[in-house]
Design a protein around this motif. Structure first.
Motif, PDB file in Angstrom:
ATOM      1  N   PRO A 114       0.830  -1.213   0.000  1.00 37.72           N
ATOM      2  CA  PRO A 114       0.000   0.000   0.000  1.00 37.72           C
ATOM      3  C   PRO A 114       0.865   1.264   0.000  1.00 37.72           C
ATOM      4  CG  PRO A 114       0.086  -0.931   2.190  1.00 37.72           C
ATOM      5  CD  PRO A 114       0.822  -1.884   1.298  1.00 37.72           C
ATOM      6  N   GLU A 115       0.254   2.358  -0.382  1.00 44.50           N
ATOM      7  CA  GLU A 115       0.957   3.642  -0.351  1.00 44.50           C
ATOM      8  C   GLU A 115       1.139   4.073   1.102  1.00 44.50           C
ATOM      9  OE1 GLU A 115       0.561   8.183  -2.066  1.00 44.50           O
ATOM     10  OE2 GLU A 115      -0.809   6.637  -2.790  1.00 44.50           O
ATOM     11  N   ASN A 117       1.184   6.231   4.331  1.00 43.67           N
ATOM     12  CA  ASN A 117       0.458   7.419   4.768  1.00 43.67           C
ATOM     13  C   ASN A 117       0.635   7.555   6.276  1.00 43.67           C
ATOM     14  OD1 ASN A 117      -1.737   5.960   6.163  1.00 43.67           O
ATOM     15  ND2 ASN A 117      -2.363   5.360   4.096  1.00 43.67           N
ATOM     16  N   ASN A 133       8.700   6.272   3.144  1.00 39.74           N
ATOM     17  CA  ASN A 133       7.984   6.849   2.011  1.00 39.74           C
ATOM     18  C   ASN A 133       8.245   6.079   0.720  1.00 39.74           C
ATOM     19  OD1 ASN A 133       6.777   8.820   3.564  1.00 39.74           O
ATOM     20  ND2 ASN A 133       8.422  10.290   3.228  1.00 39.74           N
ATOM     21  N   GLY A 135       8.063   2.873   0.632  1.00 33.90           N
ATOM     22  CA  GLY A 135       7.256   1.660   0.722  1.00 33.90           C
ATOM     23  C   GLY A 135       7.974   0.486   1.371  1.00 33.90           C
ATOM     24  N   GLU A 155      -2.563  -1.539  -8.056  1.00 33.27           N
ATOM     25  CA  GLU A 155      -2.713  -0.945  -6.729  1.00 33.27           C
ATOM     26  C   GLU A 155      -1.401  -0.891  -5.954  1.00 33.27           C
ATOM     27  OE1 GLU A 155      -5.775  -2.693  -4.369  1.00 33.27           O
ATOM     28  OE2 GLU A 155      -7.212  -2.664  -6.007  1.00 33.27           O
ATOM     29  N   CYS A 156      -0.366  -1.554  -6.458  1.00 36.16           N
ATOM     30  CA  CYS A 156       0.886  -1.667  -5.711  1.00 36.16           C
ATOM     31  C   CYS A 156       1.699  -0.382  -5.787  1.00 36.16           C
ATOM     32  CB  CYS A 156       1.712  -2.839  -6.235  1.00 36.16           C
ATOM     33  SG  CYS A 156       3.222  -3.112  -5.279  1.00 36.16           S
ATOM     34  N   TYR A 157       2.087   0.109  -4.629  1.00 34.72           N
ATOM     35  CA  TYR A 157       2.877   1.328  -4.538  1.00 34.72           C
ATOM     36  C   TYR A 157       4.255   1.140  -5.182  1.00 34.72           C
ATOM     37  CZ  TYR A 157       5.074   5.453  -2.510  1.00 34.72           C
ATOM     38  OH  TYR A 157       5.723   6.639  -2.343  1.00 34.72           O
TER      39      TYR A 157
END
Length: 170
Positions: A114-115, A117, A133, A135, A155-157
């Motif tokens: 995921p990204e 956050n 940041n 990942g 969807e993969c960061y």
């Protein structure tokens, strides 16, 4: 600081020789090798952690503690075949743990990252982990992916730097 609820996930992944052999590229292993691998698996298992972050939607976190990394580093330092296989045992354990915790994940799929956050970073700090940041988790052997599970590269960061995609492009 907002955080996701964190709950431990009880898992007891079993060693899968086929997964290990796929990762190692070996076609055969001796009885002695199998016994060494099983002993390392048992050592590493005591350092395996899994958590669910969030409720209905959220994330699954599976990782080996820094103490496991020390054990693996010592094994690798030996310069033996057993030392060479040590990181592969750790990778096989993470894969087996993910399959146990999230049965819809299969060996042929990836676990999209995921990204990063603030909420996710604050939540991971509760178990002593950092999520950069870029990942990356602050442990060498760990994975974090969304729930409900969807193996979707879009969807993969890490999509732009994915080793699997880079290899397919060659």
């Amino acid at each position: 600081m907002k955080k996701l609820p964190l709950s431990p996930v009880q898992i007891t992944p079993h060693f899968d020789l086929e997964t290990f052999m796929i990762l190692s590229g070996q076609r055969r292993i001796s009885g002695d090798q199998a016994q060494e691998i099983e002993q390392l698996w048992q050592k590493l298992f005591t350092h395996l952690r899994a958590y669910r972050l969030g409720q209905n939607k959220g994330y699954i976190l599976i990782y080996l503690t820094p103490e496991a990394e020390n054990t693996l580093h010592q094994e690798q330092s030996s310069g033996t075949e057993h030392g060479h296989n040590a990181p592969l045992v750790a990778q096989a354990m993470l894969m087996a743990a993910l399959l146990e915790a999230v049965p819809e994940a299969s060996l042929g799929t990836c676990a999209p990252v995921p990204e990063p956050n603030k909420i996710l970073k604050n939540s991971l700090a509760e178990v002593g982990l950092e999520f950069s940041n870029s990942g990356q988790l602050s442990v060498q052997y760990g994975m974090l992916t969304r729930l409900p599970f969807r193996s979707n590269c879009e969807e993969c960061y890490l999509k732009p730097s994915c080793p699997k995609k880079i290899m397919e492009g060659n």
